[in-house]
Scaffold this motif. Structure first.
Motif, PDB file in Angstrom:
ATOM      1  N   ILE A 268     102.907 -56.331  75.948  1.00 14.54           N
ATOM      2  CA  ILE A 268     103.136 -57.331  74.705  1.00 14.54           C
ATOM      3  C   ILE A 268     103.964 -56.226  73.712  1.00 14.54           C
ATOM      4  O   ILE A 268     103.480 -54.882  73.460  1.00 14.54           O
ATOM      5  CB  ILE A 268     101.670 -57.526  74.258  1.00 14.54           C
ATOM      6  CG1 ILE A 268     101.205 -58.709  75.092  1.00 14.54           C
ATOM      7  CG2 ILE A 268     101.997 -58.001  72.916  1.00 14.54           C
ATOM      8  CD1 ILE A 268      99.801 -59.169  74.629  1.00 14.54           C
ATOM      9  N   ASN A 269     104.975 -56.765  73.247  1.00 15.73           N
ATOM     10  CA  ASN A 269     105.711 -56.182  72.161  1.00 15.73           C
ATOM     11  C   ASN A 269     105.536 -57.063  71.047  1.00 15.73           C
ATOM     12  O   ASN A 269     106.215 -58.064  70.814  1.00 15.73           O
ATOM     13  CB  ASN A 269     107.063 -55.884  72.352  1.00 15.73           C
ATOM     14  CG  ASN A 269     107.798 -55.437  71.418  1.00 15.73           C
ATOM     15  OD1 ASN A 269     107.589 -54.862  70.410  1.00 15.73           O
ATOM     16  ND2 ASN A 269     109.119 -54.669  71.798  1.00 15.73           N
ATOM     17  N   SER A 270     104.790 -56.634  69.868  1.00 16.52           N
ATOM     18  CA  SER A 270     104.520 -57.438  68.777  1.00 16.52           C
ATOM     19  C   SER A 270     105.570 -57.935  68.019  1.00 16.52           C
ATOM     20  O   SER A 270     105.952 -58.651  67.119  1.00 16.52           O
ATOM     21  CB  SER A 270     103.247 -56.862  67.939  1.00 16.52           C
ATOM     22  OG  SER A 270     103.728 -55.478  67.514  1.00 16.52           O
ATOM     23  N   SER A 271     106.708 -56.886  67.894  1.00 15.25           N
ATOM     24  CA  SER A 271     107.961 -57.030  67.145  1.00 15.25           C
ATOM     25  C   SER A 271     108.955 -58.024  67.613  1.00 15.25           C
ATOM     26  O   SER A 271     110.020 -58.132  67.159  1.00 15.25           O
ATOM     27  CB  SER A 271     108.445 -55.545  66.870  1.00 15.25           C
ATOM     28  OG  SER A 271     108.715 -54.945  67.976  1.00 15.25           O
ATOM     29  N   ALA A 272     108.664 -58.135  69.233  1.00 20.91           N
ATOM     30  CA  ALA A 272     109.648 -58.760  69.838  1.00 20.91           C
ATOM     31  C   ALA A 272     109.864 -60.309  69.096  1.00 20.91           C
ATOM     32  O   ALA A 272     108.953 -60.980  68.837  1.00 20.91           O
ATOM     33  CB  ALA A 272     109.490 -58.988  71.234  1.00 20.91           C
ATOM     34  N   MET A 273     111.140 -60.852  69.234  1.00 22.59           N
ATOM     35  CA  MET A 273     111.380 -62.234  68.873  1.00 22.59           C
ATOM     36  C   MET A 273     110.844 -63.372  69.617  1.00 22.59           C
ATOM     37  O   MET A 273     110.452 -64.308  69.281  1.00 22.59           O
ATOM     38  CB  MET A 273     112.916 -62.444  68.396  1.00 22.59           C
ATOM     39  CG  MET A 273     113.519 -61.348  67.412  1.00 22.59           C
ATOM     40  SD  MET A 273     112.730 -61.752  65.631  1.00 22.59           S
ATOM     41  CE  MET A 273     113.344 -63.415  65.528  1.00 22.59           C
ATOM     42  N   SER A 274     111.029 -62.955  71.086  1.00 19.37           N
ATOM     43  CA  SER A 274     110.641 -64.088  71.934  1.00 19.37           C
ATOM     44  C   SER A 274     109.211 -63.770  72.272  1.00 19.37           C
ATOM     45  O   SER A 274     108.581 -62.755  72.289  1.00 19.37           O
ATOM     46  CB  SER A 274     111.494 -63.872  73.124  1.00 19.37           C
ATOM     47  OG  SER A 274     111.088 -62.546  73.806  1.00 19.37           O
ATOM     48  N   LYS A 275     108.583 -64.966  72.578  1.00 21.30           N
ATOM     49  CA  LYS A 275     107.194 -64.886  73.108  1.00 21.30           C
ATOM     50  C   LYS A 275     106.946 -65.535  74.395  1.00 21.30           C
ATOM     51  O   LYS A 275     107.666 -66.232  74.966  1.00 21.30           O
ATOM     52  CB  LYS A 275     106.278 -65.687  71.979  1.00 21.30           C
ATOM     53  CG  LYS A 275     106.308 -65.285  70.706  1.00 21.30           C
ATOM     54  CD  LYS A 275     105.808 -64.178  70.281  1.00 21.30           C
ATOM     55  CE  LYS A 275     105.876 -63.618  68.844  1.00 21.30           C
ATOM     56  NZ  LYS A 275     105.256 -62.752  68.522  1.00 21.30           N
ATOM     57  N   PRO A 276     105.934 -65.194  75.362  1.00 17.35           N
ATOM     58  CA  PRO A 276     105.693 -65.871  76.486  1.00 17.35           C
ATOM     59  C   PRO A 276     105.333 -67.057  76.376  1.00 17.35           C
ATOM     60  O   PRO A 276     104.922 -67.661  75.517  1.00 17.35           O
ATOM     61  CB  PRO A 276     104.510 -65.002  77.035  1.00 17.35           C
ATOM     62  CG  PRO A 276     103.798 -64.105  75.807  1.00 17.35           C
ATOM     63  CD  PRO A 276     105.025 -63.931  74.883  1.00 17.35           C
ATOM     64  N   SER A 277     105.815 -68.113  77.503  1.00 18.22           N
ATOM     65  CA  SER A 277     105.175 -69.318  77.352  1.00 18.22           C
ATOM     66  C   SER A 277     103.840 -69.836  77.012  1.00 18.22           C
ATOM     67  O   SER A 277     103.368 -70.452  76.693  1.00 18.22           O
ATOM     68  CB  SER A 277     105.888 -70.357  78.436  1.00 18.22           C
ATOM     69  OG  SER A 277     105.526 -69.581  79.629  1.00 18.22           O
ATOM     70  N   TYR A 278     102.878 -68.871  77.800  1.00 21.35           N
ATOM     71  CA  TYR A 278     101.659 -68.869  77.585  1.00 21.35           C
ATOM     72  C   TYR A 278     100.841 -67.542  77.950  1.00 21.35           C
ATOM     73  O   TYR A 278     101.651 -66.778  78.466  1.00 21.35           O
ATOM     74  CB  TYR A 278     100.991 -69.942  78.763  1.00 21.35           C
ATOM     75  CG  TYR A 278     100.919 -69.452  79.946  1.00 21.35           C
ATOM     76  CD1 TYR A 278      99.580 -68.820  80.390  1.00 21.35           C
ATOM     77  CD2 TYR A 278     101.793 -69.611  81.103  1.00 21.35           C
ATOM     78  CE1 TYR A 278      99.175 -68.370  81.830  1.00 21.35           C
ATOM     79  CE2 TYR A 278     101.436 -68.957  82.546  1.00 21.35           C
ATOM     80  CZ  TYR A 278     100.343 -68.376  82.704  1.00 21.35           C
ATOM     81  OH  TYR A 278     100.049 -67.800  83.727  1.00 21.35           O
ATOM     82  N   ILE A 279      99.950 -67.400  77.284  1.00 24.14           N
ATOM     83  CA  ILE A 279      98.833 -66.335  77.404  1.00 24.14           C
ATOM     84  C   ILE A 279      97.412 -66.590  77.819  1.00 24.14           C
ATOM     85  O   ILE A 279      96.890 -67.810  77.160  1.00 24.14           O
ATOM     86  CB  ILE A 279      98.998 -65.439  76.329  1.00 24.14           C
ATOM     87  CG1 ILE A 279     100.221 -64.837  76.113  1.00 24.14           C
ATOM     88  CG2 ILE A 279      97.823 -64.597  76.098  1.00 24.14           C
ATOM     89  CD1 ILE A 279     100.237 -63.687  75.041  1.00 24.14           C
ATOM     90  N   TYR A 280      96.750 -65.893  78.704  1.00 23.31           N
ATOM     91  CA  TYR A 280      95.396 -66.307  79.362  1.00 23.31           C
ATOM     92  C   TYR A 280      94.537 -65.438  78.693  1.00 23.31           C
ATOM     93  O   TYR A 280      94.884 -64.149  78.201  1.00 23.31           O
ATOM     94  CB  TYR A 280      95.502 -66.073  80.647  1.00 23.31           C
ATOM     95  CG  TYR A 280      94.002 -66.095  81.032  1.00 23.31           C
ATOM     96  CD1 TYR A 280      93.018 -67.290  80.874  1.00 23.31           C
ATOM     97  CD2 TYR A 280      93.335 -64.954  81.694  1.00 23.31           C
ATOM     98  CE1 TYR A 280      91.762 -66.987  81.325  1.00 23.31           C
ATOM     99  CE2 TYR A 280      91.927 -64.753  82.185  1.00 23.31           C
ATOM    100  CZ  TYR A 280      91.277 -65.976  82.048  1.00 23.31           C
ATOM    101  OH  TYR A 280      90.022 -65.907  82.106  1.00 23.31           O
ATOM    102  N   LEU A 281      93.370 -66.149  77.833  1.00 26.17           N
ATOM    103  CA  LEU A 281      92.611 -65.292  77.111  1.00 26.17           C
ATOM    104  C   LEU A 281      91.424 -65.173  77.843  1.00 26.17           C
ATOM    105  O   LEU A 281      90.604 -66.118  78.152  1.00 26.17           O
ATOM    106  CB  LEU A 281      92.262 -65.785  75.709  1.00 26.17           C
ATOM    107  CG  LEU A 281      93.526 -65.980  74.604  1.00 26.17           C
ATOM    108  CD1 LEU A 281      92.983 -66.804  73.283  1.00 26.17           C
ATOM    109  CD2 LEU A 281      93.980 -64.690  74.385  1.00 26.17           C
ATOM    110  N   HIS A 282      90.760 -63.971  78.324  1.00 25.58           N
ATOM    111  CA  HIS A 282      89.657 -64.035  79.074  1.00 25.58           C
ATOM    112  C   HIS A 282      88.397 -63.342  77.938  1.00 25.58           C
ATOM    113  O   HIS A 282      88.398 -62.205  77.859  1.00 25.58           O
ATOM    114  CB  HIS A 282      90.010 -62.903  80.045  1.00 25.58           C
ATOM    115  CG  HIS A 282      88.889 -62.450  81.035  1.00 25.58           C
ATOM    116  ND1 HIS A 282      88.523 -63.704  82.160  1.00 25.58           N
ATOM    117  CD2 HIS A 282      87.748 -61.737  81.144  1.00 25.58           C
ATOM    118  CE1 HIS A 282      87.558 -63.203  82.776  1.00 25.58           C
ATOM    119  NE2 HIS A 282      87.082 -61.957  82.221  1.00 25.58           N
ATOM    120  N   LEU A 283      87.572 -64.456  77.682  1.00 25.78           N
ATOM    121  CA  LEU A 283      86.643 -63.867  76.401  1.00 25.78           C
ATOM    122  C   LEU A 283      85.113 -64.331  77.325  1.00 25.78           C
ATOM    123  O   LEU A 283      84.395 -64.687  76.758  1.00 25.78           O
ATOM    124  CB  LEU A 283      86.855 -64.854  75.463  1.00 25.78           C
ATOM    125  CG  LEU A 283      88.072 -64.686  74.508  1.00 25.78           C
ATOM    126  CD1 LEU A 283      88.025 -65.340  73.176  1.00 25.78           C
ATOM    127  CD2 LEU A 283      88.204 -62.891  74.033  1.00 25.78           C
TER     128      LEU A 283
END
Length: 578
Positions: A268-283
Motif C-alpha cells: 500500500i502506498n498512501s500517496s499513490a493516485m491510483s487505488k486497488p479496485s477492492y480491499i479485503y478487511l479481516h476483522l
C-alpha cells in the motif's frame, strides 16, 4: 284487517302502523275483549321491534368484530395506551386523536423507521412497538436525517442501479481506479454464529454511515429467511452473481488483497493516485497487528477512495470507531446518548421475517402477555462438558434472589391463602439445555413464594447444542433473542453475544452472570451492566500516533472495559456508573 295482513305491512311508516294497530285493536276487542287487546298490542309491537333489533345487532356485531381484532392487537401494550388516552368526558375527541398519533409515532419508533413499506411483507416492522414498552431513548434528529439520506443513497446506488452496474464493471476489470467513483461500497460477509452476525452487521452499517458507503449483505444460507429488508426500494442483499462471492469462504489474513497483509508487505502506498479496485478487511477475532491498523486515521484516509471494501468480522467493533478522531464529531451528532448505538441501529435494521415473527408473537401471547412482570434469564455456558451444572443453577438463584429479581420461596410450605390479585411473574429462560428451567419451575411449583406472588417459568426451546447452519435452529435463536428483549428485567451470561443482542434491542441494562471458575459460584454472582451496549471482545491496544501499545479502555470516558471480559471494550455514557 287480520293479523296476517298486518304482518305483510309491518314495514309501513310509524303513523300508519299506529292506525293499523288501533283498527286492529278495535276488531280484536269486539271478538276477545280487553285481555285480547293487551295481547295483540304486545304481539304487534314485537313484530315491529324485533326486525329492527336484528338489523342493529348485525351492525354492532360487524363493528364489534373489527374492534375486538384491534383490541387483541393492542392488548399487549394496554398499560401504555391507557396512560396516553384522555377520557372523552374530560378531553372530548382530543384524547382519541392523541392516542392515534401516539400509535403512529410508536409504529415508526420515534422516527427511526421510514413510512411506506408493505406491511404484509414484513409484519414485525410496524407492529413490534405493540409488544414492548416505549423506549426512553429517543433517536437524535440528526440520526433520523442521516438514515433518510442513507436510504436515498441506497436507492441510487443499490443493486442493479446504473451506478452499481458501473462499479461492478470496474471491479470485474481488476484495474486500479483513478479518481473518485459515483458510489462506494462495503460488502459484509455472513460469518459466525447468529448473535455475532447481528452485532458485526450493525457495526458495519455504522461504518457505512460514517464513510458514506453503501452496505451490501452477503445472503449466506439464511439472512433472507431471518430478516426483512430494512431499506425502502432497494435490497440490502448482495446479488448472488457478485464476482467475488465464491472467494468469500477462503478470504483470510494472507489473501493478496487483505489490508493487513498489504501493509505488512509494503504494497500500500498512501500517496499513490491510483487505488486497488477492492480491499479485503479481516476483522475476525484472530486478526493480527497489521489488520488492526484499520482503526487508525491514516489508514481510513487511504481506504476512503477504494470503491469496494469486503469485510469479514465476528466482532461488535463500534467502541473502537469511537476512538478514531476523524469520526468523533459525526458520532457525537448521531448519538448524543453514546450508549444507544446498537439500541437504535438494531431496531432500525433487524426486523424478524414473518416466519420468525410468528414464532415470537405466538409464544408471547400464550405465555408472557398476561404477566404483570416479565423476567428474562439467558443462560450460555462455555464448557466442553455436558451440563446442566449445579453450580450454575446455584449462581442463577443467588443472583436473582439477592437482587430481588425473583421472590424467595417458603421451604416450610406454610399455609398461605393465595390472593385473588396476586402478582404474576413470567420467567423466560433461554438455554441450549432444559435442566435449569426445569429446576426453577419445580421450585416455584413445589413451594409457595414468601411474597404471595405467582411465578411461571417458560422455555421456548432446548436445542442441546449450537447448530449454526440449521435454518430452524437459527429461526428459534432469533425468536428467543427477540423475546428476551421484550422482558422488563434481564439476566444474561458473560461473553454471550446472544444476550448482547437482547439487551440492546430491549434498551435494557442487564444483570450479567460472571463466568464461573473451578465450578464455584462467583462472589458476587452477578453485576449490573454499565450500559446496554454490547462488548467488543477483541479490540486493538495500539496508539496510532505514538505507534506503540496502549490501554484503549482508559483513553476517553465513554469507552471502558467490559464487566464480563476484562480486556474487552464497550461504549457507555459519560455519566454511567462504574
Amino acid at each position: 284487517m287480520d293479523l296476517n295482513s298486518f304482518t305483510r305491512r309491518r314495514s309501513s311508516k310509524p303513523e300508519d302502523i299506529e292506525q293499523l294497530l288501533a283498527q286492529n285493536s278495535k276488531m280484536q276487542a269486539k271478538r276477545f275483549g280487553s285481555n285480547a287487546i293487551t295481547f295483540t298490542k304486545i304481539f304487534a309491537y314485537c313484530l315491529v321491534v324485533l326486525p329492527i333489533l336484528f338489523v342493529i345487532s348485525l351492525i354492532f356485531r360487524h363493528s364489534s368484530d373489527r374492534t375486538m381484532g384491534f383490541a387483541d392487537a393492542r392488548v399487549l401494550e394496554n398499560r401504555e395506551v391507557k396512560q396516553n388516552v384522555t377520557p372523552v368526558g374530560e378531553g372530548g375527541m382530543g384524547g382519541v386523536l392523541f392516542q392515534h398519533a401516539d400509535r403512529y409515532n410508536g409504529k415508526l419508533l420515534g422516527g427511526l423507521l421510514a413510512d411506506g413499506f408493505d406491511e404484509a411483507a414484513c409484519a414485525s416492522r410496524y407492529s413490534s412497538f405493540l409488544y414492548r414498552k416505549i423506549s426512553l431513548h429517543k433517536p437524535s434528529s440528526y440520526l433520523i436525517s442521516r438514515l433518510r439520506s442513507y436510504e436515498d443513497l441506497h436507492k441510487r446506488c443499490g443493486p442493479n442501479t446504473q451506478s452499481y452496474n458501473k462499479a461492478l464493471e470496474q471491479l470485474k476489470s481488476g484495474k486500479k481506479i483513478m479518481g473518485l467513483t459515483d458510489c462506494n461500497y462495503i460488502v459484509w460477509i455472513s460469518f459466525s454464529g447468529l448473535g455475532n452476525r447481528i452485532l458485526s452487521l450493525a457495526s458495519t452499517f455504522l461504518y457505512a454511515l460514517l464513510t458514506n458507503r453503501v452496505l451490501l449483505v452477503d445472503q449466506g444460507k439464511d439472512m433472507a429467511d431471518l430478516f426483512c429488508e430494512p431499506f425502502p426500494d432497494k435490497s440490502w442483499l448482495l446479488p448472488r452473481d457478485f464476482p467475488l462471492i465464491d472467494q468469500f469462504d477462503s478470504l483470510n489474513q494472507n489473501s493478496p488483497n487483505c489490508h493487513g497483509n498489504m501493509l505488512k508487505n509494503n504494497v500500500i502506498n498512501s500517496s499513490a493516485m491510483s487505488k486497488p479496485s477492492y480491499i479485503y478487511l479481516h476483522l475476525v477475532h484472530d486478526y493480527g497487528d497489521h489488520d488492526k491498523l484499520f482503526f487508525c486515521d491514516g489508514d481510513q484516509s487511504f481506504l476512503e477512495n477504494v470503491p469496494w471494501l469486503i469485510m469479514k468480522t465476528d466482532n461488535y467493533y463500534v467502541p473502537s470507531l469511537f476512538l478514531i478522531p476523524s469520526f468523533e464529531t459525526e458520532l457525537r451528532n448521531l448519538f448524543p446518548e453514546k450508549a444507544t448505538v446498537f439500541h437504535h441501529l438494531g431496531r432500525y435494521l433487524f426486523h424478524p421475517s414473518n416466519h420468525v415473527w410468528g414464532l415470537i408473537t405466538r409464544y408471547y401471547r400464550t405465555y408472557l402477555a398476561k404477566a404483570d412482570e416479565r423476567i428474562g434469564i439467558q443462560i450460555r455456558i462455555f464448557d466442553s462438558r455436558r451440563g446442566p451444572f449445579k453450580h450454575v443453577m446455584d449462581q442463577i438463584l443467588s443472583c436473582t434472589l439477592k437482587e430481588k429479581l425473583l421472590p424467595a420461596v417458603d421451604m416450610q410450605d406454610s399455609v398461605v391463602n393465595p390472593s385473588e390479585n396476586a402478582k404474576l411473574k413470567a420467567v423466560l429462560v433461554t438455554s441450549l439445555l432444559s435442566g435449569y428451567s426445569e429446576d426453577l419451575r419445580n421450585m416455584y411449583w413445589e413451594h409457595p413464594t414468601m411474597t404471595g406472588e405467582v411465578v411461571g417459568v417458560y422455555q421456548p426451546s432446548h436445542e442441546e447444542f449450537q447448530q449454526t447452519e440449521k435454518q430452524m435452529h437459527n429461526r428459534k435463536a432469533w425468536a428467543e433473542m427477540y423475546l428476551l428483549s421484550l422482558t422488563d428485567v434481564l439476566v444474561t451470561s458473560a461473553w454471550s453475544t446472544f444476550g448482547y443482542v437482547a439487551q440492546g434491542l430491549g434498551g435494557l441494562r442487564p444483570w450479567i452472570l460472571y463466568k464461573t471458575e473451578n465450578d464455584t459460584v462467583p462472589d458476587p454472582p452477578c453485576h449490573r451492566a454499565m450500559s446496554m451496549e454490547p462488548c467488543f471482545h477483541a479490540p486493538p491496544f495500539y496508539d496510532c500516533k505514538a505507534k506503540k501499545g496502549i490501554d484503549t479502555g482508559i483513553l476517553v470516558p465513554h469507552v471502558r472495559h467490559c464487566e464480563d471480559i476484562s480486556w474487552g471494550l464497550k461504549v457507555v455514557d459519560d455519566h454511567d456508573d462504574l
